[in-house]
Design a protein around this motif. Structure first.
Motif, short mmCIF file in Angstrom:
data_model
loop_
_atom_site.label_atom_id
_atom_site.label_comp_id
_atom_site.label_asym_id
_atom_site.label_seq_id
_atom_site.Cartn_x
_atom_site.Cartn_y
_atom_site.Cartn_z
N GLU A 95 1.07 -1.19 -0.06
CA GLU A 95 0.23 -0.01 -0.16
C GLU A 95 0.97 1.13 0.34
O GLU A 95 1.69 1.59 0.88
CB GLU A 95 -1.07 0.69 1.47
CG GLU A 95 -2.11 -1.57 1.58
CD GLU A 95 -3.10 -1.37 0.04
OE1 GLU A 95 -3.52 -0.61 -0.16
OE2 GLU A 95 -2.99 -2.35 -0.55
N LEU A 96 0.23 2.19 -0.63
CA LEU A 96 0.91 3.38 -0.57
C LEU A 96 0.80 4.41 0.38
O LEU A 96 1.46 5.02 1.48
CB LEU A 96 0.74 4.49 -1.65
CG LEU A 96 0.59 3.83 -3.19
CD1 LEU A 96 -0.15 5.32 -4.06
CD2 LEU A 96 2.02 3.65 -3.04
N VAL A 97 -0.21 4.09 2.08
CA VAL A 97 -1.07 4.95 3.04
C VAL A 97 -0.80 3.85 3.73
O VAL A 97 -2.09 2.95 3.61
CB VAL A 97 -1.57 5.65 2.87
CG1 VAL A 97 -1.81 6.83 4.03
CG2 VAL A 97 -1.10 6.60 1.85
N TRP A 98 -0.09 3.37 5.32
CA TRP A 98 -1.39 2.64 6.08
C TRP A 98 -2.43 3.50 7.27
O TRP A 98 -1.40 4.66 7.88
CB TRP A 98 -0.08 2.33 6.83
CG TRP A 98 -0.84 1.23 8.19
CD1 TRP A 98 -1.09 -0.23 8.45
CD2 TRP A 98 -1.05 1.66 9.38
NE1 TRP A 98 -1.67 -0.39 9.47
CE2 TRP A 98 -1.59 0.83 10.27
CE3 TRP A 98 -0.82 3.06 10.47
CZ2 TRP A 98 -1.42 0.84 11.57
CZ3 TRP A 98 -0.90 2.88 11.15
CH2 TRP A 98 -1.34 1.58 12.01
N GLU A 99 -3.89 3.46 7.90
CA GLU A 99 -3.68 4.11 8.61
C GLU A 99 -4.79 3.74 9.55
O GLU A 99 -4.70 2.01 9.20
CB GLU A 99 -5.15 4.76 7.48
CG GLU A 99 -4.68 5.92 6.22
CD GLU A 99 -6.20 6.11 5.76
OE1 GLU A 99 -5.90 7.50 4.99
OE2 GLU A 99 -7.31 5.63 5.55
N HIS A 100 -5.23 3.80 10.80
CA HIS A 100 -5.63 3.23 12.11
C HIS A 100 -6.34 4.05 11.77
O HIS A 100 -6.11 5.56 12.70
CB HIS A 100 -4.83 2.89 12.86
CG HIS A 100 -5.73 2.40 14.16
ND1 HIS A 100 -6.04 0.96 13.70
CD2 HIS A 100 -5.18 3.08 15.02
CE1 HIS A 100 -6.76 0.68 15.00
NE2 HIS A 100 -6.38 1.77 15.74
N TRP A 101 -7.99 4.01 12.09
CA TRP A 101 -9.09 4.59 12.52
C TRP A 101 -9.20 4.46 13.89
O TRP A 101 -9.38 3.27 14.00
CB TRP A 101 -10.38 4.68 11.98
CG TRP A 101 -9.95 5.52 10.84
CD1 TRP A 101 -9.20 5.41 9.49
CD2 TRP A 101 -10.27 6.87 10.75
NE1 TRP A 101 -8.78 6.10 8.11
CE2 TRP A 101 -9.79 7.23 9.10
CE3 TRP A 101 -11.44 7.59 10.59
CZ2 TRP A 101 -9.95 8.73 7.80
CZ3 TRP A 101 -11.04 8.86 9.88
CH2 TRP A 101 -11.01 9.28 8.91
N ILE A 102 -10.02 5.71 14.80
CA ILE A 102 -10.84 5.13 15.94
C ILE A 102 -11.89 6.69 16.26
O ILE A 102 -11.32 7.78 15.61
CB ILE A 102 -9.21 5.34 17.82
CG1 ILE A 102 -8.34 4.55 16.90
CG2 ILE A 102 -10.55 5.08 18.87
CD1 ILE A 102 -8.14 5.49 18.51
#
Length: 153
Positions: free
Chosen positions: A46-53
Motif C-alpha cells: 500500500e501507499l498509505v497505512w491508516e488506523h482509525w478510531i
C-alpha cells in the motif's frame, strides 16, 4: 605559494593521513546503498497505512465506517474520530530532490463544533532561526504573511 601556507597544509595533510589510519572498521563496513525490502516492511504493497478510531456518531454520518467497530470511549466526547497515517515522502523536496523518501506520520483529529478554539490576539513575529537549513526562510515569511491576513479577517 607562501612557505608558511605550504607548511601548514603539509602538517594538516600529515595529520589527516595519520587520523585516517585509525578509523574503525565499522565506519566503512556499511554499504553505500542499502537494499530496499519488497514488500515494504511497514506499508506492505500500500501507499498509505491508516488506523482509525471513531465514534458511533461519526460512523453513522460517514460511509465506510462500521458501526460495530465504533469506540465507546468517544461516545460523549467532542472528539469524533482520530486517524493515524503512515506513508513515505521526500521531506526535503525542493531543497534536495535526490534525498530518499522517509516515513512520515500524520495524526488527524475530527471534532464537533462544541470545541471553541481560542484565537490569540498576540501578534506573531517571525525571527530568523539558525536551526533550519538555508532556503527555508521564504516558507516562514509566507507563513507570517498568511497569519497576518488571517488576523485581518
Amino acid at each position: 605559494m607562501n612557505l608558511v601556507i605550504k607548511t601548514i597544509l603539509l602538517i594538516c595533510l600529515t595529520f589527516l593521513s595519520l587520523w585516517a589510519r585509525d578509523i574503525p572498521a565499522y565506519v566503512t563496513a556499511w554499504p553505500k546503498q542499502v537494499p530496499v525490502e519488497k514488500p515494504d516492511p511497514i506499508l506492505g504493497d500500500e501507499l498509505v497505512w491508516e488506523h482509525w478510531i471513531y465514534s458511533a456518531r461519526f460512523a453513522k454520518r460517514f460511509e465506510g465506517f462500521a458501526l460495530e467497530q465504533a469506540d465507546s470511549e468517544l461516545k460523549d466526547s467532542p472528539i469524533q474520530a482520530i486517524v493515524l497515517r503512515i506513508y513515505k515522502k521526500n521531506i526535503w523536496l525542493g531543497v534536495n530532490d535526490n534525498y530518499p523518501e522517509q516515513y512520515v506520520t500524520d495524526v488527524d483529529l475530527y471534532f464537533d463544533d462544541s470545541i471553541k478554539i481560542p484565537l490569540s490576539n498576540k501578534k506573531w513575529k517571525h525571527t530568523k532561526s539558525d536551526n533550519y537549513p538555508n532556503g527555508i526562510e521564504a516558507s516562514f515569511m509566507e507563513l507570517n504573511r498568511l497569519i497576518k491576513m488571517m488576523y485581518r479577517c
